[in-house]
Structure formats: C-alpha cells, structure tokens
Scaffold this motif. Structure first.
Motif, PDB file in Angstrom:
ATOM      1  N   GLU A 183      -3.464   7.742  34.746  1.00  0.00           N
ATOM      2  CA  GLU A 183      -3.396   7.358  33.463  1.00  0.00           C
ATOM      3  C   GLU A 183      -2.128   7.909  32.560  1.00  0.00           C
ATOM      4  O   GLU A 183      -1.562   7.304  31.709  1.00  0.00           O
ATOM      5  CB  GLU A 183      -4.748   7.678  32.381  1.00  0.00           C
ATOM      6  CG  GLU A 183      -4.914   9.262  32.240  1.00  0.00           C
ATOM      7  CD  GLU A 183      -5.818   9.864  33.541  1.00  0.00           C
ATOM      8  OE1 GLU A 183      -5.665   9.286  34.509  1.00  0.00           O
ATOM      9  OE2 GLU A 183      -6.120  11.019  33.365  1.00  0.00           O
ATOM     10  N   GLU A 219      -8.044   4.204  27.063  1.00  0.00           N
ATOM     11  CA  GLU A 219      -8.168   5.330  27.701  1.00  0.00           C
ATOM     12  C   GLU A 219      -7.165   6.651  26.991  1.00  0.00           C
ATOM     13  O   GLU A 219      -7.775   7.455  26.693  1.00  0.00           O
ATOM     14  CB  GLU A 219      -7.618   5.450  29.187  1.00  0.00           C
ATOM     15  CG  GLU A 219      -8.103   6.917  29.706  1.00  0.00           C
ATOM     16  CD  GLU A 219      -7.736   7.109  31.278  1.00  0.00           C
ATOM     17  OE1 GLU A 219      -7.622   5.856  31.786  1.00  0.00           O
ATOM     18  OE2 GLU A 219      -8.118   8.183  31.679  1.00  0.00           O
ATOM     19  N   LYS A 256      -9.772   8.027  22.719  1.00  0.00           N
ATOM     20  CA  LYS A 256     -11.268   7.564  22.405  1.00  0.00           C
ATOM     21  C   LYS A 256     -11.748   6.948  21.028  1.00  0.00           C
ATOM     22  O   LYS A 256     -12.550   5.931  21.071  1.00  0.00           O
ATOM     23  CB  LYS A 256     -12.160   8.850  22.718  1.00  0.00           C
ATOM     24  CG  LYS A 256     -11.750   9.185  24.159  1.00  0.00           C
ATOM     25  CD  LYS A 256     -12.885  10.179  24.517  1.00  0.00           C
ATOM     26  CE  LYS A 256     -12.656  10.979  25.963  1.00  0.00           C
ATOM     27  NZ  LYS A 256     -12.809   9.812  27.237  1.00  0.00           N
ATOM     28  N   ALA A 275     -10.854   3.434  21.488  1.00  0.00           N
ATOM     29  CA  ALA A 275     -11.781   2.499  22.378  1.00  0.00           C
ATOM     30  C   ALA A 275     -12.983   2.408  21.793  1.00  0.00           C
ATOM     31  O   ALA A 275     -13.474   1.167  21.782  1.00  0.00           O
ATOM     32  CB  ALA A 275     -11.948   3.540  23.505  1.00  0.00           C
ATOM     33  N   GLU A 289     -17.385   5.162  28.719  1.00  0.00           N
ATOM     34  CA  GLU A 289     -15.497   5.238  28.484  1.00  0.00           C
ATOM     35  C   GLU A 289     -14.842   4.157  29.208  1.00  0.00           C
ATOM     36  O   GLU A 289     -15.509   3.562  30.219  1.00  0.00           O
ATOM     37  CB  GLU A 289     -15.109   6.490  28.972  1.00  0.00           C
ATOM     38  CG  GLU A 289     -15.231   6.883  30.471  1.00  0.00           C
ATOM     39  CD  GLU A 289     -14.639   7.778  31.099  1.00  0.00           C
ATOM     40  OE1 GLU A 289     -13.724   8.347  30.415  1.00  0.00           O
ATOM     41  OE2 GLU A 289     -14.799   8.234  32.238  1.00  0.00           O
ATOM     42  N   TYR A 290     -13.502   3.971  28.699  1.00  0.00           N
ATOM     43  CA  TYR A 290     -12.769   3.012  29.608  1.00  0.00           C
ATOM     44  C   TYR A 290     -11.648   3.974  30.199  1.00  0.00           C
ATOM     45  O   TYR A 290     -11.281   4.904  29.716  1.00  0.00           O
ATOM     46  CB  TYR A 290     -11.854   2.106  28.775  1.00  0.00           C
ATOM     47  CG  TYR A 290     -12.607   1.037  28.120  1.00  0.00           C
ATOM     48  CD1 TYR A 290     -13.073  -0.181  28.795  1.00  0.00           C
ATOM     49  CD2 TYR A 290     -12.939   0.907  26.566  1.00  0.00           C
ATOM     50  CE1 TYR A 290     -13.759  -1.084  28.159  1.00  0.00           C
ATOM     51  CE2 TYR A 290     -13.325  -0.188  26.119  1.00  0.00           C
ATOM     52  CZ  TYR A 290     -13.904  -1.171  26.711  1.00  0.00           C
ATOM     53  OH  TYR A 290     -14.386  -2.385  26.252  1.00  0.00           O
ATOM     54  N   ASN A 291     -11.354   3.699  31.468  1.00  0.00           N
ATOM     55  CA  ASN A 291     -10.011   4.101  32.057  1.00  0.00           C
ATOM     56  C   ASN A 291      -9.023   3.173  32.426  1.00  0.00           C
ATOM     57  O   ASN A 291      -9.517   1.804  32.758  1.00  0.00           O
ATOM     58  CB  ASN A 291     -10.518   5.022  33.320  1.00  0.00           C
ATOM     59  CG  ASN A 291     -11.287   6.356  32.937  1.00  0.00           C
ATOM     60  OD1 ASN A 291     -11.077   7.078  32.102  1.00  0.00           O
ATOM     61  ND2 ASN A 291     -12.497   6.346  33.488  1.00  0.00           N
TER      62      ASN A 291
END
Ligand code: AMP
Ligand code: GLY
Length: 428
Positions: free
Chosen positions: A76, A109, A112, A115, A293-295
């Motif tokens: 990331e 990502e 937060k 997101a 969560e998103y990555n």
C-alpha cells in the motif's frame, strides 16, 4: 498495451509478491519480469532489481530504461504516496499500466476516517464510528462512554498494520485515546477513529476492478496471531485458507450487492481513479457482512493461497483492468482448496535473529514455496525476516491441503523454525 508480450515490474519483497510473481511468470503474455527489490525466492520467476518501491524517481528511471509496460504495486505505501499519479503525470510514462489506485483512490486504505466517511456516504454496512483529534478529546471520551466494551480505536493513517487497538475497559480506552492523539503513531494517529466493536468471523474478499466492472477473486481467511487458538501477539499473518465455508452463495450475494458494487459505484461518483485490486476485510455478523477495513492491494498471506486458485491468466486480467475492459475478460477459479502455512523465525513478532541457513527446500515437490523473508548469499539460502517462507498446497478438501503443507514443512529446517499447526481451524 497493444503488444502481445510485455515487460512487467512488480514492486515488493514479501510472500505476496512471490505469489504474484509465480502467477505472472505463468502468463503467455509475459516477456520479462522484474521484481524490485524481491527476495531469495523471486529470482525463480524473474530478475530482482535492487531499488526501493518508495523511490519513485528510481522506479520511473528503471521503467524508462527497461521499456516497462506494466507496474504491479504489491504493497500500500507507494500507492498511498501516489505512485500511480507519478507515472500518469510523466509524459513518457503515462501509457504504462499501473495496477493500483490513484493517490485519491488509495485513501480507502490510507485514511480510516476517509474510508468510514466513504462507507457512510454510500450506505455500505460498517461499524458505527466517530473521528476525533486533539481539539475534540472531551467529545471522544463521551463517545467512548456511549459504547459497550471492548473499545476499538484506530489510527487514521498507515501504521504498519499496528494502528488498531482493542482495549477492554473504559479507563484504558480513554488513556489509549490520549496516547494516540499524543503521537503514539506519529502523524498517523493525529486523528483517531473510534468505533463499535463487532463480533463475528472475519474473511478477506478480493476483487480486481477497472473502475466500472469487477472480477471476484477467491475468498480467503487469514490467521493473524502468533499462537495456536489465535492467541498471542498479532503478526503479519501466519497462514490462510481458501475457500471459506461461511462465505457461501447467499453470503457472497450480499457482499456483492451491499459492499462491492456500492464501493465501485462510490469510487466512480466521487471521481476517484481506481484500476487495481480492492481487498475488503469483512466480518460476518450473524450472516450479515460488514466492512472492517479496505485495503488497496492484495492480502499477505492470503495471496499465497488465492493465486493457486486463479486459473485465468493474471496478466490478461490486469491488462483488462488497466484498459477498462474487464467486462470482456472472463475469470476462471480452481474448485480445489488451497492453503498456506507460514514458517517464521523464532521470537517473531518480537525480536528475532536473521541469517539462519535454510535447508531442505529442494526436497519439497508437492507444495509451492513462496519466499517471504529470505535472501541468497554465497549460494546459501538464509532467513532474512520474521516471516520466512509461505508453504502453499492444494487439496480436495481443507485438511488434505493442510496435511500437505505440514508434510512439506517437515522437510525444511532452520534454526528457530516455528509455524502454527492449527491454520484453518474454526471453519470447515
Ligand atoms: P484493521 O487494521 O482495521 O484490519 O484492524 C485490525 C483487526 O482489528 C481486524 O482484522 C479485526 O480483527 C479487528 N477489528 C478492527 N475493527 C474492529 C471492529 N469494529 N470490531 C471488532 N474487531 C475489529
Ligand atoms: N492479511 C491481512 C493483510 O494483508 O492486511
């Protein structure tokens, strides 16, 4: 990319990049593969190049000098720092296909708080939350008091996977908030997201998206803690299995309609350029998927299981991703089970020694070894990190695949070798 065969630069050095390199190497579309910086195992699939993925000038110079057609970004950090935009704004590199989001898209990502706001704006199910900074500590305390234990506090920015703290009492929650806002994770915790604790089993869902359409990759589950029974300190991941029994058709239909599709539509509506992998960290709360969560990349060690089950040519899929033609690119998944078990250095995730000689890898024929922290020195393979080798195997069921990985692990040795014998527990 109109060429039949292309030159690919893969950025990263872990087990995830080893698995991506293994899969890319099998493509009929590949001319030459470079891995920067790679590790002791990636030389089997391409040429290791000694440069840092965060040194964009060096990466771009290399891309120009070696006629790179596609850059695959493993982790990331370069994405959050804007490597996509850096290529696109360079006249001589803007045609290079960069697999990953723009800096704006990578906020999924990288922040937060962003997101969570994004999920609110697009009605994507996630834990109730609020964000606080040093000017709003008192409100933070009040919000904590409105929640039930345990308390979840997250550093807004990247914190090498360590920025989420789950604490049992309100007193600890308040002091944790103070510590985080006081700089526990530097600038990354200048804003803290506090959210409701969700209870359920987690799984990792991956897609490739061209910004409009998407292709679903195999679902996986990772095992994060060092100890058996998922106890002890958090690690980068001790193993993974795919498929995941509870992620059945009914569950996945909810994931598609409530989470994946609104996310892609949201990226579009908010004009956040995104052509790459999205990793949805989900939790199953009594049959209802919610986003933890998103990555903006693939998972590690999930990739070391997921790549075994991808039958289609990954380069063709990534090319279609970059071109915006994924709708026309089919994806085929292997129905077999795939697992990966991580061999780690004694002491990890605390302090551990490097440079231990690894023996026996040449005797492994029925598993695939994805090197994570290894290096070749004077013809010897040495440990070079906490996570050393991911041992991946197929099976007609989960146990068969796991037994195969354990049998292969028995053939490999290094001083301090440790692995979990219970990867895959909890789910059928
Ligand atoms: P993250 O870095 O956001 O993946 O968080 C690390 C881990 O913390 C997740 O994989 C979960 O196990 C746990 N976690 C994060 N948020 C929550 C939540 N709201 N409820 C329960 N567990 C959580
Ligand atoms: N396995 C979790 C991650 O890659 O973040």
């Amino acid at each position: 990319m109109t060429k039949d065969k292309i030159n690919i630069l893969l950025l990263g050095s872990g087990g995830r990049e080893s698995a991506l390199a293994w899969k890319i190497k099998q493509s009929s579309r590949l001319n030459k593969l470079f891995i920067a910086p790679g590790n002791g195992g990636t030389e089997n699939y391409g040429e290791n190049i000694n440069l840092s993925p965060m040194d964009f000038t060096a990466v771009k110079d290399f891309a120009k000098a070696n006629s790179i057609d596609m850059v695959v970004v493993g982790s990331e950090d370069p994405l959050v720092e804007g490597i996509y935009d850096s290529f696109k704004s360079d006249e001589s590199l803007k045609e290079v296909e960069v697999i990953g989001p723009s800096k704006a898209g990578a906020q999924l990502e990288g922040s937060k708080d962003f997101a969570k706001g994004f999920m609110m704006r697009h009605n994507i199910p996630t834990a109730r939350y609020r964000s606080f900074n040093s000017a709003t500590v008192a409100e933070g305390y009040k919000f904590l008091e409105s929640l039930k234990a345990p308390y979840v506090l997250k550093a807004d920015g990247l914190a090498a996977g360590k920025g989420v703290l789950i604490v049992p009492t309100i007193e600890e929650a308040k002091s944790t908030l103070d510590d985080m806002l006081g700089g526990k994770f530097g600038q990354s915790s200048a804003t803290v997201v506090i959210e409701e604790f969700l209870s359920g089993i987690e799984c990792s869902v991956f897609v490739l998206t061209d910004g409009n359409d998407y292709r679903l990759l195999p679902v996986a589950k990772d095992y994060k803690r060092i100890g058996e029974g998922d106890k002890g300190l958090n690690t980068g991941g001790m193993g993974a299995v795919s498929p995941v029994s509870f992620a059945d058709d009914k569950f996945m239909e909810k994931v598609r309609s409530r989470i994946i599709e609104p996310t892609i539509k949201g990226l579009n509506e908010e004009k956040l350029p995104y052509r790459g992998f999205i990793f949805f960290g989900l939790i199953n709360v009594e049959g209802e998927p919610m986003v933890i969560e998103y990555n903006v990349r693939m998972g590690d060690p999930e990739t070391e299981a997921v790549m075994l089950r991808l039958k289609s040519d990954i380069v063709a899929l990534m090319d279609a991703t970059a071109k915006g033609t994924l709708a026309k690119e089919p994806i085929e998944i292997d129905p077999r089970y795939a697992v990966t078990v991580m061999m780690v250095s004694g002491g990890y995730p605390g302090s551990y020694e490097k440079g231990k000689e690894i023996t026996g890898t040449e005797n492994v024929h029925d598993s695939i070894l994805f090197h994570s922290g290894t290096k070749l020195e004077g013809g010897k393979l040495l440990t070079n990190g906490g996570r050393v080798i991911a041992v991946s195997s197929y099976g007609s069921n989960k146990d068969e695949a796991l037994q195969q990985s354990f049998a292969s692990i028995a053939k490999i040795d290094f001083d301090g070798k440790y692995f979990r014998h219970d990867i895959g527990f909890d789910i059928k």
